[in-house]
Scaffold this motif. Structure first.
Motif, PDB file in Angstrom:
ATOM      1  N   PHE A 124       0.363  -1.464  -0.457  1.00 31.09           N
ATOM      2  CA  PHE A 124      -0.055  -0.089  -0.137  1.00 31.09           C
ATOM      3  C   PHE A 124       0.685   1.159  -0.228  1.00 31.09           C
ATOM      4  O   PHE A 124       0.682   2.233  -0.760  1.00 31.09           O
TER       5      PHE A 124
ATOM      6  N   CYS B 217      -2.472   6.398  -2.265  1.00 29.28           N
ATOM      7  CA  CYS B 217      -2.396   6.143  -0.881  1.00 29.28           C
ATOM      8  C   CYS B 217      -1.730   7.563  -0.612  1.00 29.28           C
ATOM      9  O   CYS B 217      -0.431   6.605  -0.431  1.00 29.28           O
TER      10      CYS B 217
ATOM     11  N   PRO C 277     -10.324   8.151   6.577  1.00 31.93           N
ATOM     12  CA  PRO C 277      -9.281   8.291   5.594  1.00 31.93           C
ATOM     13  C   PRO C 277     -10.434   8.493   4.132  1.00 31.93           C
ATOM     14  O   PRO C 277     -11.820   8.440   4.571  1.00 31.93           O
TER      15      PRO C 277
ATOM     16  N   GLY D 122      -0.790   6.391   4.750  1.00 34.71           N
ATOM     17  CA  GLY D 122      -1.707   4.506   5.148  1.00 34.71           C
ATOM     18  C   GLY D 122      -1.637   4.523   7.066  1.00 34.71           C
ATOM     19  O   GLY D 122       0.211   4.842   6.733  1.00 34.71           O
ATOM     20  N   GLU D 123      -2.220   4.032   7.290  1.00 32.35           N
ATOM     21  CA  GLU D 123      -1.753   3.185   8.585  1.00 32.35           C
ATOM     22  C   GLU D 123      -3.145   2.201   8.948  1.00 32.35           C
ATOM     23  O   GLU D 123      -4.056   2.033   8.627  1.00 32.35           O
TER      24      GLU D 123
ATOM     25  N   TYR E 132      -5.961  -1.393   7.374  1.00 37.39           N
ATOM     26  CA  TYR E 132      -5.070  -0.964   6.780  1.00 37.39           C
ATOM     27  C   TYR E 132      -6.229   0.064   6.119  1.00 37.39           C
ATOM     28  O   TYR E 132      -6.455  -0.186   5.114  1.00 37.39           O
ATOM     29  N   SER E 133      -5.869   1.745   6.755  1.00 43.18           N
ATOM     30  CA  SER E 133      -6.566   2.255   5.708  1.00 43.18           C
ATOM     31  C   SER E 133      -5.929   3.439   5.152  1.00 43.18           C
ATOM     32  O   SER E 133      -4.692   4.063   5.913  1.00 43.18           O
ATOM     33  N   CYS E 134      -6.698   4.113   4.154  1.00 40.52           N
ATOM     34  CA  CYS E 134      -5.325   5.751   3.692  1.00 40.52           C
ATOM     35  C   CYS E 134      -6.034   6.269   3.169  1.00 40.52           C
ATOM     36  O   CYS E 134      -7.743   6.212   3.643  1.00 40.52           O
ATOM     37  N   TYR E 135      -5.489   7.728   3.282  1.00 36.67           N
ATOM     38  CA  TYR E 135      -5.184   9.274   3.913  1.00 36.67           C
ATOM     39  C   TYR E 135      -4.977   9.794   3.223  1.00 36.67           C
ATOM     40  O   TYR E 135      -3.981   9.316   2.125  1.00 36.67           O
TER      41      TYR E 135
ATOM     42  N   GLN F 230      -8.504  -0.941   4.087  1.00 34.22           N
ATOM     43  CA  GLN F 230      -8.693  -1.670   3.011  1.00 34.22           C
ATOM     44  C   GLN F 230      -8.137  -3.223   2.757  1.00 34.22           C
ATOM     45  O   GLN F 230      -8.448  -4.377   2.225  1.00 34.22           O
TER      46      GLN F 230
END
Length: 196
Positions: free
Chosen positions: A67, A73, A110, A76-77, A99-102, A115
């Motif tokens: 990711f 992305c 996010p 991400g964290e 795991y999410s992306c911002y 994801q």
């Protein structure tokens, strides 16, 4: 003379023992060389490595790397949010991360939540039930269920092929678990046609 006789007797005894050993090595009419060649030709069947264990560290490493390289992305964290898992399954987990992306670090919401998720359930039966639920979850690509653990890939805005990524996780843990396809297994990247 006496020493020569003793040596001669010992040589005759050794020759007799060698002849008997040679006759015994070949089995029914074979020779020692034939037995050795047969032994060399017969190779043991390759041993398949035993499946490993699915752990968060393994999933975190593979998912985070994939990711982080995705142009969609920005930041991400892994966090313990519950965007990607609903009730009653969220209540059955003893450990959960997603795991999410911002767009950038510091944002509250996010742009691509949950994801990938990693969940440890109380029992293997609960993990299997969750995996079977994923077959009908409209946001799911697929889930890998192994013992009491489940790793889920969800559709989103990222360009990573989620099915390929999940199979990479399975390969890394030595072929552990079973992949259960979700509604988006055949279109695991953006631009999919929603068939639901």
């Amino acid at each position: 003379m006496r020493g020569t006789g003793m040596r001669w007797g010992m040589m005759v005894g050794l020759m007799a023992m060698t002849a008997a050993g040679a006759a015994g090595c070949g089995g029914s009419g074979g020779t020692p060389h034939a037995a050795a060649k047969t032994a060399r030709r017969t190779k043991p069947a390759p041993v398949k490595p035993a499946p490993g264990r699915l752990t968060f560290d393994l999933v975190r490493g593979i998912g985070g790397t994939a990711f982080a390289g995705d142009r969609a992305c920005g930041y991400g964290e892994w966090n313990n949010g519950t965007f990607a898992i609903g009730k009653p399954y969220s209540q059955q987990t003893s450990f959960y991360r997603e795991y999410s992306c911002y767009e950038k670090k510091g944002e509250v919401f996010p742009n691509a939540a949950g994801q990938m998720s990693y969940a440890e359930f109380g029992t293997p039966a609960q993990a299997t039930a969750y995996g079977n639920y994923t077959k009908t979850n409209i946001s799911a690509v697929a889930v890998l269920v192994s013992e009491n653990t489940a790793v889920t890939m969800n559709i989103g805005y990222l360009t990573v092929n989620k099915m390929t990524l999940l199979k990479q996780v399975q390969d890394t843990c030595g072929g552990c678990g079973t992949v259960i396809a979700g509604p988006h297994a055949s279109d695991p990247v953006p631009g999919h046609v929603d068939k639901s």
